[in-house]
Enzyme design. Structure first.
Site, PDB file in Angstrom:
ATOM      1  CG  MET A  34      -1.892  -1.194   1.181  1.00  0.00           C
ATOM      2  SD  MET A  34      -3.417  -0.931   2.101  1.00  0.00           S
ATOM      3  CE  MET A  34      -2.809  -0.675   3.735  1.00  0.00           C
ATOM      4  CB  ALA A  36       3.652   4.623   3.391  1.00  0.00           C
ATOM      5  CG  HIS A  38       8.366   0.163   6.190  1.00  0.00           C
ATOM      6  ND1 HIS A  38       8.616  -1.195   6.156  1.00  0.00           N
ATOM      7  CD2 HIS A  38       7.040   0.280   6.452  1.00  0.00           C
ATOM      8  CE1 HIS A  38       7.515  -1.859   6.434  1.00  0.00           C
ATOM      9  NE2 HIS A  38       6.525  -0.986   6.593  1.00  0.00           N
ATOM     10  N   GLY A  40      10.938  -2.893   5.648  1.00  0.00           N
ATOM     11  CA  GLY A  40      10.182  -4.155   5.631  1.00  0.00           C
ATOM     12  C   GLY A  40       9.755  -4.509   4.214  1.00  0.00           C
ATOM     13  CG  HIS A  41       6.859  -2.026   2.240  1.00  0.00           C
ATOM     14  ND1 HIS A  41       6.784  -0.871   2.980  1.00  0.00           N
ATOM     15  CD2 HIS A  41       5.623  -2.573   2.278  1.00  0.00           C
ATOM     16  CE1 HIS A  41       5.554  -0.724   3.448  1.00  0.00           C
ATOM     17  NE2 HIS A  41       4.827  -1.744   3.046  1.00  0.00           N
ATOM     18  CE  LYS A 154       3.718  -5.047  11.551  1.00  0.00           C
ATOM     19  NZ  LYS A 154       2.734  -4.465  10.704  1.00  0.00           N
ATOM     20  CD  GLN A 158      -2.025  -8.858   4.218  1.00  0.00           C
ATOM     21  OE1 GLN A 158      -2.878  -8.009   4.375  1.00  0.00           O
ATOM     22  NE2 GLN A 158      -0.767  -8.544   3.929  1.00  0.00           N
ATOM     23  CB  SER A 190       4.024  -0.898  10.904  1.00  0.00           C
ATOM     24  OG  SER A 190       2.758  -0.377  10.533  1.00  0.00           O
ATOM     25  NE  ARG A 192      -3.059   1.514   9.790  1.00  0.00           N
ATOM     26  CZ  ARG A 192      -3.438   0.507   9.007  1.00  0.00           C
ATOM     27  NH1 ARG A 192      -2.770  -0.624   9.001  1.00  0.00           N
ATOM     28  NH2 ARG A 192      -4.500   0.635   8.221  1.00  0.00           N
TER      29      ARG A 192
END
Ligand code: AMP
Length: 283
Positions: A34, A36, A38, A40-41, A154, A158, A190, A192
């Site tokens: 989605m 944004a 970081h 992790g992606h 993470k 899902q 995250s 968020r």
């Protein structure tokens, strides 16, 4: 090499571009996000590059997985920066459809996943979520037709839901889970996390610390029920509003009573102020 990134915004253009890759027999990996982005992606992107010739990253904030009271409109969006980072990571294609391209007027089909999607974890607190995720990921899979798709552990529930969905719909894609990337103090990265105040940020790693403590105690033979109750109190006392802390079967996500009930995954979700954090680890 850094200039080859192609940004695609319509389905016909996506199809045309990927058809060329497939004609050449190239192996295509998809990393759904989605935005944004970081570290992790980027771990997913790296794993994708390792396993495929062509890497497609989708950037789409999917409205159908947000409940009306959730943060769809305020969700962090940074497409220009994301594209820069993806170009540097030698990604081949960014698939960034508009909401109208993904859900044209009259769109009327929605998947309702069961099994792991009804495990009583995220689904209890976000009843819209997995229907929206399964629907958009099924669409992404049929749009891109990837050989492999990479998802973060993470978002463990899902990952289980998407793996099952691809299997149940006979989609010819291999779903691969990538380990969670964390800050040095254990907080799972995250998009968020930017919502956290400085004070909340110092408390946030406690979630991972409690998970680790619980996992160790369960491994050492303490009763699962007791360990969970203590863990829940620790999270409460740290100042979180706990949604759940559970020990579940790592594949079915059914509740676990004892260590011998199977491979265990510990999963947690809690709010810190207005920010909802989730995390999980293997026992
Ligand atoms: P999102 O943009 O939040 O939908 O996440 C896109 C993908 O990145 C999902 O498969 C997530 O599980 C994965 N992801 C998000 N955060 C992390 C992290 N800290 N470590 C590994 N993967 C992650």
């Amino acid at each position: 090499m850094a200039s080859r990134l192609k940004i695609v915004r319509t389905i016909p253009s996506l199809r045309r571009t990927l058809e060329l890759c497939r004609k050449k027999g190239e192996r295509v990996a998809l990393v759904p996000t989605m935005g944004a982005l970081h570290r992790g992606h980027m771990a997913l992107v790296r794993e994708a590059r390792r396993r495929a010739n062509r890497v497609v990253v989708s950037v789409f904030v999917n409205p159908t997985q947000f409940a009306p009271h959730e943060d769809f409109t305020s969700y962090p969006r940074s497409l220009a920066t994301d594209i820069k980072v993806l170009r540097e990571a030698e990604v081949d294609l960014v698939w960034a459809p508009s909401v109208e391209a993904m859900y044209p007027d009259g769109f009327a089909t929605r998947l309702t996943p069961e099994g792991a999607a009804k495990a009583g974890l995220e689904d209890q607190f976000r009843p819209y979520f997995f229907g929206g995720v399964a629907t958009v990921v099924a669409k992404l899979f049929t749009q891109v037709l990837p050989d492999i798709a990479l998802f973060g552990q993470k978002d463990y529930q899902q990952l289980r839901v998407v793996t099952q969905m691809a299997k149940d719909l006979d989609l010819p894609v291999k779903v691969i889970g990538v380990p969670t990337v964390r800050e040095s103090d254990g907080l799972a990265l995250s998009s968020r996390n930017v919502y956290l105040s400085a004070a909340e940020r110092t408390v946030a790693p406690m979630l991972h610390r409690v998970l680790k403590g619980c996992a160790t105690r369960i491994k050492n033979g303490e009763k699962v029920d007791r360990v969970l109750n203590v863990g829940r109190i620790e999270i409460d006392l740290a100042g979180f509003a706990l949604d759940y802390l559970e020990a579940s079967h790592a594949l079915t996500l059914a509740p676990i009573v004892s260590l011998k009930d199977g491979p265990i995954r510990m999963l947690v979700a809690a709010k810190l102020g207005k920010t909802r954090l989730i995390d999980n680890i293997a026992v």
